[in-house]
Write a protein that holds these residues in place. Structure first.
Motif, PDB file in Angstrom:
ATOM      1  N   GLY A   1     -33.896  -6.731 -20.624  1.00 18.45           N
ATOM      2  CA  GLY A   1     -34.548  -5.640 -19.930  1.00 18.45           C
ATOM      3  C   GLY A   1     -33.791  -5.074 -18.757  1.00 18.45           C
ATOM      4  N   LYS A   2     -32.647  -5.659 -18.467  1.00 14.43           N
ATOM      5  CA  LYS A   2     -31.840  -5.170 -17.346  1.00 14.43           C
ATOM      6  C   LYS A   2     -30.449  -4.795 -17.813  1.00 14.43           C
ATOM      7  CE  LYS A   2     -34.131  -7.435 -13.471  1.00 14.43           C
ATOM      8  NZ  LYS A   2     -33.920  -8.198 -12.212  1.00 14.43           N
ATOM      9  N   GLU A   3     -29.784  -3.985 -17.011  1.00 16.14           N
ATOM     10  CA  GLU A   3     -28.426  -3.590 -17.336  1.00 16.14           C
ATOM     11  C   GLU A   3     -27.468  -4.761 -17.124  1.00 16.14           C
ATOM     12  OE1 GLU A   3     -28.589   1.195 -16.219  1.00 16.14           O
ATOM     13  OE2 GLU A   3     -27.169  -0.135 -15.224  1.00 16.14           O
ATOM     14  N   ARG A   4     -26.372  -4.688 -17.850  1.00 18.43           N
ATOM     15  CA  ARG A   4     -25.329  -5.688 -17.677  1.00 18.43           C
ATOM     16  C   ARG A   4     -24.658  -5.461 -16.320  1.00 18.43           C
ATOM     17  NH1 ARG A   4     -21.760  -6.880 -22.910  1.00 18.43           N
ATOM     18  NH2 ARG A   4     -23.914  -7.044 -23.639  1.00 18.43           N
ATOM     19  N   GLU A   5     -24.548  -6.524 -15.536  1.00 17.21           N
ATOM     20  CA  GLU A   5     -24.001  -6.379 -14.196  1.00 17.21           C
ATOM     21  C   GLU A   5     -22.711  -7.169 -14.031  1.00 17.21           C
ATOM     22  OE1 GLU A   5     -26.782  -7.868 -11.320  1.00 17.21           O
ATOM     23  OE2 GLU A   5     -26.531  -9.951 -11.920  1.00 17.21           O
ATOM     24  N   GLY A   6     -21.829  -6.596 -13.234  1.00 16.75           N
ATOM     25  CA  GLY A   6     -20.554  -7.247 -12.985  1.00 16.75           C
ATOM     26  C   GLY A   6     -20.694  -8.411 -12.028  1.00 16.75           C
ATOM     27  N   VAL A   7     -20.047  -9.516 -12.350  1.00 15.55           N
ATOM     28  CA  VAL A   7     -20.073 -10.716 -11.533  1.00 15.55           C
ATOM     29  C   VAL A   7     -18.754 -10.892 -10.795  1.00 15.55           C
ATOM     30  CG1 VAL A   7     -20.232 -13.227 -11.604  1.00 15.55           C
ATOM     31  CG2 VAL A   7     -21.737 -11.843 -13.054  1.00 15.55           C
ATOM     32  N   ALA A   8     -17.661 -10.765 -11.533  1.00 14.73           N
ATOM     33  CA  ALA A   8     -16.346 -10.959 -10.932  1.00 14.73           C
ATOM     34  C   ALA A   8     -15.287 -10.357 -11.841  1.00 14.73           C
ATOM     35  CB  ALA A   8     -16.050 -12.447 -10.732  1.00 14.73           C
ATOM     36  N   TRP A   9     -14.156 -10.005 -11.251  1.00 15.57           N
ATOM     37  CA  TRP A   9     -13.009  -9.587 -12.051  1.00 15.57           C
ATOM     38  C   TRP A   9     -11.736 -10.166 -11.442  1.00 15.57           C
ATOM     39  CZ3 TRP A   9      -9.273  -7.143  -9.317  1.00 15.57           C
ATOM     40  CH2 TRP A   9      -9.620  -6.337  -8.237  1.00 15.57           C
TER      41      TRP A   9
ATOM     42  N   ASP B   1     -29.366 -16.958 -11.313  1.00 19.49           N
ATOM     43  CA  ASP B   1     -28.105 -16.854 -12.053  1.00 19.49           C
ATOM     44  C   ASP B   1     -28.321 -16.968 -13.555  1.00 19.49           C
ATOM     45  OD1 ASP B   1     -26.608 -18.828  -9.466  1.00 19.49           O
ATOM     46  OD2 ASP B   1     -26.421 -16.656  -9.738  1.00 19.49           O
ATOM     47  N   THR B   2     -29.541 -17.286 -13.964  1.00 18.25           N
ATOM     48  CA  THR B   2     -29.856 -17.399 -15.380  1.00 18.25           C
ATOM     49  C   THR B   2     -29.611 -16.073 -16.080  1.00 18.25           C
ATOM     50  OG1 THR B   2     -31.470 -19.165 -15.052  1.00 18.25           O
ATOM     51  CG2 THR B   2     -31.685 -17.832 -17.051  1.00 18.25           C
ATOM     52  N   ALA B   3     -28.802 -16.082 -17.116  1.00 14.77           N
ATOM     53  CA  ALA B   3     -28.449 -14.853 -17.833  1.00 14.77           C
ATOM     54  C   ALA B   3     -27.523 -15.195 -18.993  1.00 14.77           C
ATOM     55  CB  ALA B   3     -27.742 -13.862 -16.908  1.00 14.77           C
ATOM     56  N   MET B   4     -27.293 -14.209 -19.836  1.00 15.69           N
ATOM     57  CA  MET B   4     -26.213 -14.298 -20.807  1.00 15.69           C
ATOM     58  C   MET B   4     -24.957 -13.803 -20.098  1.00 15.69           C
ATOM     59  SD  MET B   4     -25.566 -15.122 -23.988  1.00 15.69           S
ATOM     60  CE  MET B   4     -26.981 -14.828 -25.050  1.00 15.69           C
ATOM     61  N   TYR B   5     -23.912 -14.584 -20.170  1.00 13.93           N
ATOM     62  CA  TYR B   5     -22.664 -14.237 -19.496  1.00 13.93           C
ATOM     63  C   TYR B   5     -21.639 -13.778 -20.526  1.00 13.93           C
ATOM     64  CZ  TYR B   5     -24.222 -15.978 -15.006  1.00 13.93           C
ATOM     65  OH  TYR B   5     -24.896 -16.137 -13.817  1.00 13.93           O
ATOM     66  N   TYR B   6     -20.972 -12.676 -20.195  1.00 17.65           N
ATOM     67  CA  TYR B   6     -19.989 -12.076 -21.084  1.00 17.65           C
ATOM     68  C   TYR B   6     -18.658 -11.926 -20.360  1.00 17.65           C
ATOM     69  CZ  TYR B   6     -24.117 -10.469 -23.686  1.00 17.65           C
ATOM     70  OH  TYR B   6     -25.302 -10.396 -24.380  1.00 17.65           O
TER      71      TYR B   6
END
Length: 123
Positions: free
Chosen positions: A41-49, A89-94
Protein backbone atom coordinates in the motif's frame (compact mmCIF):
# COMPACT_ATOMS: atom_id res chain seq x y z
CA UNK A 1 21.18 -8.08 -15.94
CA UNK A 2 19.96 -10.12 -13.00
CA UNK A 3 19.93 -9.13 -9.35
CA UNK A 4 19.25 -11.67 -6.62
CA UNK A 5 18.75 -10.59 -3.02
CA UNK A 6 19.12 -12.81 0.02
CA UNK A 7 19.54 -12.53 3.76
CA UNK A 8 16.08 -11.45 4.80
CA UNK A 9 14.24 -13.03 7.69
CA UNK A 10 12.56 -12.43 11.01
CA UNK A 11 14.36 -10.71 13.85
CA UNK A 12 13.46 -9.12 17.16
CA UNK A 13 13.67 -5.35 17.64
CA UNK A 14 17.25 -4.33 18.24
CA UNK A 15 18.55 -7.22 16.18
CA UNK A 16 20.65 -7.25 13.03
CA UNK A 17 20.50 -8.66 9.54
CA UNK A 18 22.76 -8.37 6.52
CA UNK A 19 21.21 -8.43 3.06
CA UNK A 20 23.17 -9.42 -0.04
CA UNK A 21 22.51 -8.64 -3.67
CA UNK A 22 24.43 -10.62 -6.27
CA UNK A 23 24.50 -9.14 -9.77
CA UNK A 24 25.03 -11.22 -12.89
CA UNK A 25 25.12 -10.29 -16.54
CA UNK A 26 26.91 -7.02 -15.92
CA UNK A 27 29.62 -5.60 -13.73
CA UNK A 28 28.71 -3.31 -10.89
CA UNK A 29 32.00 -1.52 -11.15
CA UNK A 30 30.55 1.61 -12.73
CA UNK A 31 26.99 1.54 -11.45
CA UNK A 32 25.02 3.09 -8.69
CA UNK A 33 23.58 0.38 -6.49
CA UNK A 34 20.59 1.11 -4.32
CA UNK A 35 18.61 -0.60 -1.63
CA UNK A 36 14.90 0.12 -1.42
CA UNK A 37 12.03 -1.14 0.67
CA UNK A 38 8.31 -1.36 0.27
CA UNK A 39 5.35 -2.23 2.43
CA UNK A 40 1.93 -3.07 1.01
CA UNK A 41 0.00 0.00 0.00
CA UNK A 42 2.97 2.32 0.04
CA UNK A 43 5.46 3.49 -2.53
CA UNK A 44 8.87 1.93 -2.75
CA UNK A 45 11.28 4.10 -0.79
CA UNK A 46 15.00 4.53 -1.04
CA UNK A 47 17.07 3.31 1.90
CA UNK A 48 20.65 3.71 0.75
CA UNK A 49 22.82 3.89 -2.33
CA UNK A 50 26.48 3.42 -3.08
CA UNK A 51 28.59 4.59 -5.99
CA UNK A 52 30.75 1.60 -6.85
CA UNK A 53 33.42 3.87 -8.32
CA UNK A 54 34.20 4.93 -4.76
CA UNK A 55 32.37 8.25 -4.95
CA UNK A 56 30.38 7.83 -1.80
CA UNK A 57 27.15 6.56 -0.38
CA UNK A 58 24.04 8.06 1.16
CA UNK A 59 21.27 6.97 3.48
CA UNK A 60 17.72 7.91 4.11
CA UNK A 61 17.39 9.73 7.41
CA UNK A 62 15.27 6.90 8.82
CA UNK A 63 18.20 4.47 8.70
CA UNK A 64 21.19 6.77 9.10
CA UNK A 65 23.54 5.48 11.77
CA UNK A 66 21.91 2.04 11.82
CA UNK A 67 22.37 0.71 8.28
CA UNK A 68 25.55 0.41 6.25
CA UNK A 69 25.83 -0.23 2.52
CA UNK A 70 28.94 -1.74 1.00
CA UNK A 71 30.03 -3.56 -2.11
CA UNK A 72 32.52 -6.13 -3.28
CA UNK A 73 33.28 -5.54 -6.94
CA UNK A 74 35.23 -8.79 -7.23
CA UNK A 75 32.14 -10.69 -6.14
CA UNK A 76 29.74 -8.33 -7.98
CA UNK A 77 27.80 -8.10 -4.75
CA UNK A 78 26.26 -5.30 -2.71
CA UNK A 79 25.44 -5.61 0.96
CA UNK A 80 23.15 -3.85 3.38
CA UNK A 81 24.07 -4.33 7.01
CA UNK A 82 21.11 -3.48 9.20
CA UNK A 83 21.55 -2.94 12.92
CA UNK A 84 19.28 -1.79 15.74
CA UNK A 85 16.30 -2.90 13.71
CA UNK A 86 12.91 -1.46 14.51
CA UNK A 87 9.40 -2.66 13.79
CA UNK A 88 9.06 0.10 11.22
CA UNK A 89 11.92 -1.43 9.22
CA UNK A 90 9.62 -4.32 8.35
CA UNK A 91 9.29 -4.40 4.56
CA UNK A 92 10.25 -6.17 1.39
CA UNK A 93 13.77 -5.05 0.54
CA UNK A 94 14.94 -4.70 -3.04
CA UNK A 95 18.27 -3.93 -4.62
CA UNK A 96 18.54 -1.96 -7.81
CA UNK A 97 21.26 -1.05 -10.27
CA UNK A 98 21.71 1.60 -12.91
CA UNK A 99 23.70 4.68 -13.82
CA UNK A 100 21.80 7.32 -11.92
CA UNK A 101 22.57 11.00 -11.35
CA UNK A 102 23.50 11.73 -7.76
CA UNK A 103 20.39 13.80 -7.13
CA UNK A 104 18.07 10.89 -8.02
CA UNK A 105 19.72 7.90 -6.39
CA UNK A 106 17.09 7.38 -3.71
CA UNK A 107 14.28 7.51 -6.29
CA UNK A 108 12.97 4.11 -7.33
CA UNK A 109 11.86 5.36 -10.73
CA UNK A 110 15.47 6.21 -11.62
CA UNK A 111 16.47 2.53 -11.73
CA UNK A 112 15.76 0.02 -14.47
CA UNK A 113 17.25 -3.15 -12.99
CA UNK A 114 15.71 -4.76 -9.92
CA UNK A 115 15.89 -7.91 -7.88
CA UNK A 116 12.90 -9.92 -6.72
CA UNK A 117 13.12 -8.76 -3.13
CA UNK A 118 13.76 -10.31 0.26
CA UNK A 119 11.39 -9.93 3.21
CA UNK A 120 12.55 -8.42 6.48
CA UNK A 121 10.24 -8.72 9.48
CA UNK A 122 11.04 -7.09 12.80
CA UNK A 123 8.74 -8.11 15.65
Amino acid sequence: VQLVESGGGSVQPGGSLTLSCVVSGATISRACMGWFRQVPGKEREGVAWIDTRGRGSRYDDSVKGRFAISHDSAENTVYLEMNSLKAEDTAMYYCAADRVPATRRLLARAYNHWGQGTQVTVS
